[in-house]
Motif scaffolding. Sequence first.
Motif, PDB file in Angstrom:
ATOM      1  N   GLU A 386       0.794  -1.369   0.005  1.00  0.00           N
ATOM      2  CA  GLU A 386       0.236  -0.266   0.127  1.00  0.00           C
ATOM      3  C   GLU A 386       1.253   1.500   0.123  1.00  0.00           C
ATOM      4  O   GLU A 386       0.205   2.335   0.081  1.00  0.00           O
ATOM      5  N   GLY A 387       2.230   1.151   0.228  1.00  0.00           N
ATOM      6  CA  GLY A 387       2.929   2.106   0.347  1.00  0.00           C
ATOM      7  C   GLY A 387       3.324   2.715   1.268  1.00  0.00           C
ATOM      8  O   GLY A 387       3.378   4.180   1.426  1.00  0.00           O
ATOM      9  N   ARG A 388       3.380   2.191   2.058  1.00  0.00           N
ATOM     10  CA  ARG A 388       3.170   2.763   4.016  1.00  0.00           C
ATOM     11  C   ARG A 388       4.390   1.881   4.178  1.00  0.00           C
ATOM     12  O   ARG A 388       4.470   0.914   4.771  1.00  0.00           O
ATOM     13  N   PRO A 389       5.735   2.121   4.026  1.00  0.00           N
ATOM     14  CA  PRO A 389       7.019   2.069   4.878  1.00  0.00           C
ATOM     15  C   PRO A 389       6.459   1.671   5.623  1.00  0.00           C
ATOM     16  O   PRO A 389       6.489   3.113   6.536  1.00  0.00           O
ATOM     17  N   ALA A 399       1.440   6.117  13.673  1.00  0.00           N
ATOM     18  CA  ALA A 399       0.995   4.459  13.577  1.00  0.00           C
ATOM     19  C   ALA A 399      -0.346   4.363  13.394  1.00  0.00           C
ATOM     20  O   ALA A 399      -1.038   3.105  12.349  1.00  0.00           O
ATOM     21  N   HIS A 400      -1.411   4.989  14.154  1.00  0.00           N
ATOM     22  CA  HIS A 400      -3.436   5.262  13.105  1.00  0.00           C
ATOM     23  C   HIS A 400      -2.540   5.325  11.588  1.00  0.00           C
ATOM     24  O   HIS A 400      -3.726   5.120  11.411  1.00  0.00           O
ATOM     25  N   GLY A 401      -2.454   6.219  10.924  1.00  0.00           N
ATOM     26  CA  GLY A 401      -1.344   6.232   9.411  1.00  0.00           C
ATOM     27  C   GLY A 401      -1.438   5.170   8.814  1.00  0.00           C
ATOM     28  O   GLY A 401      -2.844   4.348   7.675  1.00  0.00           O
ATOM     29  N   PHE A 402      -0.900   3.932   9.534  1.00  0.00           N
ATOM     30  CA  PHE A 402      -0.237   3.258   8.674  1.00  0.00           C
ATOM     31  C   PHE A 402      -1.605   1.947   9.000  1.00  0.00           C
ATOM     32  O   PHE A 402      -1.722   1.114   8.101  1.00  0.00           O
ATOM     33  N   PHE A 403      -1.447   1.617  10.323  1.00  0.00           N
ATOM     34  CA  PHE A 403      -3.178   0.887   9.845  1.00  0.00           C
ATOM     35  C   PHE A 403      -4.264   0.975   9.914  1.00  0.00           C
ATOM     36  O   PHE A 403      -4.931   0.782   9.175  1.00  0.00           O
TER      37      PHE A 403
END
Length: 440
Positions: A386-389, A399-403
Amino acid sequence: MPTAQPPSERARIDALLEGMFDAAIAIAQPAVRIPQFLPEAPHGRLIVIGAGKASAAMARAFEDHWPGKLEGLVVTRYGYAVPCERIEIVQAAHPVPDENGLAAATRLMDMVSKLSEDDLVVCLISGGGSALLPMPMPGLTLLDKQRINQALLDSGASISEMNCVRRHLSAIKGGRLAAACHPARVLNLLISDVPADGVHDIASGPTVADPTSCADALAIVDRYEIELPPQARAILSNSSNETPKPGDPRLARVETHLIATPRMALEAAADFAARHAVPAHILSDAIEGEAREVGKVMAAIARQVARGDQPFSSPCVILSGGETTVTVRGTGRGGRNVEFLLSLGIALNGEKHVYALAGDTDGVDGREEIAGALLRPDTLERARREGRPPMTCLENNDAHGFFQVLGDSVITGPTMTNVNDFRAIYVSASDKPSAMTNDK
């Protein structure tokens, strides 16, 4: 590349983790706890006051089970109001205080300032009450308190350290509200959201004695290099501004009960796991430290269980609570529970038998209306697609954006309680059939 579990197995594990989180929240509901601590009716007035994310639900539970006369006022976080008939509910901002909180704190002090020995004040306090009761010491403004509070939140200081500073810059916390109630009797009913259940740390202890000093608060400010307005430093440098201490005669008629605690929540989660034939091990209900560092430690324990059945045999659940901290350096959307979880995932690096849920039992991790998130063996792989390293997100405190982009956020809405952080790590055993059942 990790091997994904069949969807049905993944669904069962998700249900186990989410069920434990729900059980931890359910056991700490005010409607369950309050009726066990109702006092005898006083000869005089009964006044109910309080503050915290659970305070409105606590007020409703008390009102529902009290047949006689009462009056009162409690302040809760926006969105956490519960309608009451005899107790006024005020909403204010958390974690950074606002004008509504200041007005409510002022009204509470006025309400209890002219009581008699025959009167009883029931004080309903839960986590979040510190920000919801901003009453600056003379010489400070609400803007000063807002800036200091934000600096404390970003500093990496522990909750105990933050509350020590807050108490000594407040005209209502650190036992000052209890002193204002004198000579009335005070009954504290507290829901603990702090490590070790220190009552002076729950909402910064407005109705209990304060064992810490102005000098302690000043040392914390200097340790974390928090910039203070000159008038705030002057307050902390003057011992005449001390809070009421243990043994203060004004607090002689204060009685305190912890009606719900983090350990109680973890034990309820362990019972839920046991009903599903999964052994659960509670490490601690008082873990502190940087969230990402705690994540690394928990990853090492989980990996040892997954690969060597030490110190616990798999399958099992490893439970812990407490309150970690985050030193904010990035610009992302995060909270301590999801930062822990992302760090855990990075350290595990796709360990195929480890799943986890971390969340705040009040339903709000950081500033987001998101309680926490789920971690699975394929989480890092899906995030990269998803393009989230993962490491980039961790370094940016995102981390909220990540999950959230993975659809793995845990959203409960207002839970009406607050017994601190909840962490559950499930370690499966690939060479054994699943031990979980569908027993409810």
